[in-house]
Design a protein around this motif. Structure first.
Motif, short mmCIF file in Angstrom:
data_model
loop_
_atom_site.label_atom_id
_atom_site.label_comp_id
_atom_site.label_asym_id
_atom_site.label_seq_id
_atom_site.Cartn_x
_atom_site.Cartn_y
_atom_site.Cartn_z
N PHE A 13 -11.79 -82.61 10.14
CA PHE A 13 -12.10 -81.23 10.49
C PHE A 13 -10.85 -80.35 10.43
O PHE A 13 -9.82 -80.70 11.00
N ALA A 14 -10.95 -79.23 9.73
CA ALA A 14 -9.85 -78.28 9.60
C ALA A 14 -10.33 -76.89 10.03
O ALA A 14 -11.49 -76.55 9.82
N THR A 15 -9.43 -76.12 10.64
CA THR A 15 -9.78 -74.76 11.08
C THR A 15 -8.81 -73.75 10.48
O THR A 15 -7.64 -74.04 10.25
N GLN A 16 -9.33 -72.54 10.27
CA GLN A 16 -8.52 -71.46 9.69
C GLN A 16 -8.19 -70.44 10.77
O GLN A 16 -9.08 -69.94 11.46
N ARG A 17 -6.90 -70.14 10.89
CA ARG A 17 -6.44 -69.18 11.90
C ARG A 17 -6.98 -67.79 11.61
O ARG A 17 -6.98 -67.35 10.47
N TRP A 25 -4.13 -69.18 7.39
CA TRP A 25 -3.61 -70.51 7.12
C TRP A 25 -4.48 -71.53 7.88
O TRP A 25 -5.12 -71.21 8.88
N TRP A 26 -4.50 -72.76 7.41
CA TRP A 26 -5.33 -73.81 7.99
C TRP A 26 -4.50 -74.73 8.87
O TRP A 26 -3.31 -74.93 8.64
N GLU A 27 -5.18 -75.27 9.90
CA GLU A 27 -4.51 -76.11 10.88
C GLU A 27 -5.51 -77.07 11.51
O GLU A 27 -6.72 -76.92 11.35
N PHE A 28 -4.97 -78.03 12.24
CA PHE A 28 -5.80 -78.88 13.08
C PHE A 28 -5.93 -78.17 14.43
O PHE A 28 -4.96 -77.61 14.93
N GLU A 49 -12.18 -75.27 24.77
CA GLU A 49 -11.95 -73.82 24.68
C GLU A 49 -12.15 -73.30 23.27
O GLU A 49 -12.78 -72.25 23.07
N GLU A 50 -11.61 -73.99 22.28
CA GLU A 50 -11.63 -73.49 20.90
C GLU A 50 -12.95 -73.75 20.18
O GLU A 50 -13.36 -72.96 19.33
N LEU A 51 -13.60 -74.87 20.49
CA LEU A 51 -14.76 -75.30 19.70
C LEU A 51 -16.02 -75.56 20.53
O LEU A 51 -17.04 -75.96 19.98
N SER A 52 -15.94 -75.35 21.85
CA SER A 52 -17.08 -75.64 22.74
C SER A 52 -17.61 -77.06 22.51
O SER A 52 -18.82 -77.28 22.43
N ALA A 53 -16.70 -78.00 22.35
CA ALA A 53 -17.08 -79.38 22.05
C ALA A 53 -16.28 -80.34 22.92
O ALA A 53 -15.15 -80.04 23.34
N ASP A 54 -16.86 -81.50 23.16
CA ASP A 54 -16.16 -82.58 23.86
C ASP A 54 -15.79 -83.64 22.84
O ASP A 54 -16.57 -83.96 21.94
N ILE A 55 -14.58 -84.17 23.00
CA ILE A 55 -14.07 -85.17 22.06
C ILE A 55 -13.66 -86.44 22.78
O ILE A 55 -13.39 -86.43 23.98
N ASN A 56 -13.58 -87.51 22.01
CA ASN A 56 -12.92 -88.74 22.43
C ASN A 56 -11.54 -88.72 21.78
O ASN A 56 -11.42 -88.45 20.58
N TYR A 87 -3.36 -86.59 17.56
CA TYR A 87 -4.23 -87.70 17.91
C TYR A 87 -5.45 -87.72 17.01
O TYR A 87 -6.04 -86.68 16.71
N LEU A 88 -5.85 -88.92 16.60
CA LEU A 88 -7.12 -89.11 15.91
C LEU A 88 -8.21 -89.02 16.96
O LEU A 88 -8.10 -89.65 18.03
N CYS A 89 -9.24 -88.23 16.69
CA CYS A 89 -10.29 -87.96 17.66
C CYS A 89 -11.66 -88.05 17.01
O CYS A 89 -11.79 -87.97 15.79
N SER A 90 -12.68 -88.16 17.85
CA SER A 90 -14.06 -88.12 17.38
C SER A 90 -14.86 -87.22 18.32
O SER A 90 -14.51 -87.06 19.49
N LEU A 91 -15.92 -86.65 17.79
CA LEU A 91 -16.78 -85.76 18.58
C LEU A 91 -17.75 -86.58 19.42
O LEU A 91 -18.26 -87.61 18.95
N GLN A 92 -18.02 -86.11 20.63
CA GLN A 92 -19.04 -86.76 21.45
C GLN A 92 -20.44 -86.31 21.03
O GLN A 92 -21.41 -87.03 21.21
N THR A 93 -20.54 -85.08 20.49
CA THR A 93 -21.79 -84.57 19.91
C THR A 93 -21.41 -83.86 18.62
O THR A 93 -20.25 -83.55 18.39
N ASP A 94 -22.38 -83.58 17.77
CA ASP A 94 -22.08 -82.93 16.49
C ASP A 94 -21.93 -81.42 16.58
O ASP A 94 -21.53 -80.79 15.62
N ALA A 95 -22.27 -80.83 17.73
CA ALA A 95 -22.24 -79.38 17.86
C ALA A 95 -20.81 -78.86 18.00
O ALA A 95 -20.04 -79.35 18.82
N LEU A 96 -20.47 -77.87 17.17
CA LEU A 96 -19.17 -77.18 17.23
C LEU A 96 -19.43 -75.68 17.15
O LEU A 96 -20.33 -75.24 16.42
N HIS A 97 -18.62 -74.89 17.85
CA HIS A 97 -18.72 -73.44 17.76
C HIS A 97 -17.31 -72.88 17.65
O HIS A 97 -16.45 -73.19 18.47
N LEU A 98 -17.06 -72.06 16.64
CA LEU A 98 -15.72 -71.48 16.45
C LEU A 98 -15.52 -70.32 17.41
O LEU A 98 -16.08 -69.24 17.21
#
Length: 130
Positions: A13-17, A25-28, A49-56, A87-98
Motif C-alpha cells: 500500500f502506497a499513499t500520495q501526499r 510525492w508518494w510515501e508509506f 488517524e490517517e486511514l481509519s483502519a486497524d493494523i497488525n 514495519y511490515l504490517c497487515s490490515l485487520q479488515t479490508d476497509a481503508l479511508h484516506l
C-alpha cells in the motif's frame, strides 16, 4: 517517525501526499512517535488517524536515516533529518479511508517504480525488493 509497509497478498500500500512542499510525492503511511508511545503503538495510532483502519504490526523491516536538504530536482526544501522506523504490517479488515492523503494505490513489487517516492521511502523500497 514510523512507517507502515502494509501488505495484502503480493501488493504493498502506497499513499500520495496532499499537502506541503512534498505534495504529490508518494510515501508509506505513518507519522511521529509521541513521548508516551512505543514505535508500534505510534504506528497503530497513526494508521487509525490517517486511514481509519486497524493494523497488525507484523515485523520490523528497517530504520532509515535521511537528510532532506534539496529536492531530487535540485530545488531547495526546508532541511531536516528524518529517522524512520519501518514495519511490515497487515490490515485487520479490508476497509481503508484516506483522511489525509490525496490518493493511494496497491502496488506489486514490480510496480513500485511507477510512482514518485519520497527519497527516504525509496530507501525502504530497496529493502522490500531485497
Amino acid at each position: 517517525m514510523v512507517a507502515a509497509i502494509i501488505r495484502r497478498g503480493d501488493k504493498i500500500f502506497a499513499t500520495q501526499r496532499g499537502y506541503g512542499e512534498w505534495k504529490d510525492w508518494w510515501e508509506f503511511p505513518g507519522g511521529k512517535i509521541e513521548a508516551d508511545e512505543t514505535s508500534e503503538e505510534a504506528l497503530r495510532r497513526e494508521i487509525r488517524e490517517e486511514l481509519s483502519a486497524d493494523i497488525n504490526v507484523d515485523e520490523f523491516l528497517c530504520t532509515v536515516d535521511y537528510d532532506y536538504t534539496n529536492m531530487p530536482d535540485g530545488q531547495a526544501c526546508t532541511p531536516f533529518h528524518l529517522t524512520m522506523h519501518c514495519y511490515l504490517c497487515s490490515l485487520q479488515t479490508d476497509a481503508l479511508h484516506l483522511n489525509e492523503h490525496e490518493a493511494s494505490r496497491w502496488l506489486a513489487k514490480e510496480e513500485l517504480g511507477s510512482v514518485k517516492w519520497l527519497p527516504a521511502d525509496l530507501m525502504v523500497i530497496g529493502k522490500i525488493r531485497g
